[in-house]
Design a protein around this motif. Sequence first.
Motif, PDB file in Angstrom:
ATOM      1  N   LEU A   9       0.850  -1.189   0.000  1.00 13.89           N
ATOM      2  CA  LEU A   9       0.000   0.000   0.000  1.00 13.89           C
ATOM      3  C   LEU A   9       0.885   1.238   0.000  1.00 13.89           C
ATOM      4  N   ILE A  33      -1.235  -1.182  -4.219  1.00 18.26           N
ATOM      5  CA  ILE A  33      -2.499  -0.479  -3.979  1.00 18.26           C
ATOM      6  C   ILE A  33      -2.142   0.985  -3.768  1.00 18.26           C
ATOM      7  N   LEU A  68      -8.825  -0.342   5.476  1.00 18.27           N
ATOM      8  CA  LEU A  68      -7.685  -1.228   5.720  1.00 18.27           C
ATOM      9  C   LEU A  68      -7.975  -2.452   6.585  1.00 18.27           C
ATOM     10  N   LEU A  73      -1.911  -7.134   3.484  1.00 13.40           N
ATOM     11  CA  LEU A  73      -0.762  -6.350   3.039  1.00 13.40           C
ATOM     12  C   LEU A  73       0.539  -7.004   3.493  1.00 13.40           C
TER      13      LEU A  73
END
Length: 241
Positions: A9, A33, A68, A73
Motif C-alpha cells: 500500500l 495499492i 484497511l 498487506l
Amino acid sequence: MDLSHRTILVTGASGNIGAATVRLLVASGAKVIAAGPSDELLAPLVAETGVRGLAFDLTSEDAVRRALSDLPLDGVVNCAGLGGVVGPLVDADLDVYDSVMAVNTRGAFLVTKYASRTMIAAGRGGAIVNVSSQAALVALQGHMAYGASKAALDSMTRVAALELGPHNIRVNSVNPTVVMTPMSASYWGRPEIQDPFLSQMPLGRYATEEEIAAPIVFLLSDAAAMITGVVLPIDGGYTAR
C-alpha cells in the motif's frame, strides 16, 4: 529486491514521490495499492500502471479502518504529506498547523495502526516505510509545523519498530531533502532560498523523485531484512554538516 507476490500500500500515491514509488514497486514485481484522497486524483496513475486505486481520508479513523481492516498487506509506504505554509513562527496559523499534523503524523499513525493489525494476523511479517524529511533532523527556517510533524513521524518509526519487530514487521523512515515538486517549488525554487541552501549541501543539488523511491523500495525488500528502526537521510549530505 524482488517484490513479486507482495502487496504494498502506498499512501499519497497521487503525489510526485508517491507516484514514483508506485512505478518502481510495479517494476520490482509488487502488487501495488495506490491510495489517495480521491479516485479522480488517482485515475492517471491507475491508468498508467494498472495498479488498484483506493481512495480514503487518512485523517479520519473511521475511513482508515473501513479501508484497511480487511486488506491483506505485506508492506506499507506512508507517503502522504502536506507542506503547509512556510513562514515565521510568530505568524503561524493554528488551522494550518493542525492540518499538517493531521496528514503527516496522525494519518501515518492511523494507517500503521490498522495495516499492522492485518499484517500481524497474517503472520507473514512485512515492512513499513515512512516518508519523513530532513526537516525532522535539522532546523529549517519557517518550517515549524512541517518539521514538528516529521520529527514526530521519526519517533513513531522507532516505537513501531520496537513493538512490531517481534512480529517480523520492520519499520523505517526515509528523510529526503527537497524534491522540486509543485508543493515545494514556490518556496525552494526562489533563488534567494535555493542558492544559499544548495551551497551548504555537499552534493549541491535537489533530489529527484526516483532517488527517493529507490531507497524506499530497498527498505521494503529482503535486501534490508536486518534493518529496522532506522531514520535514513536522503539529502545529499546536508545533515552531515
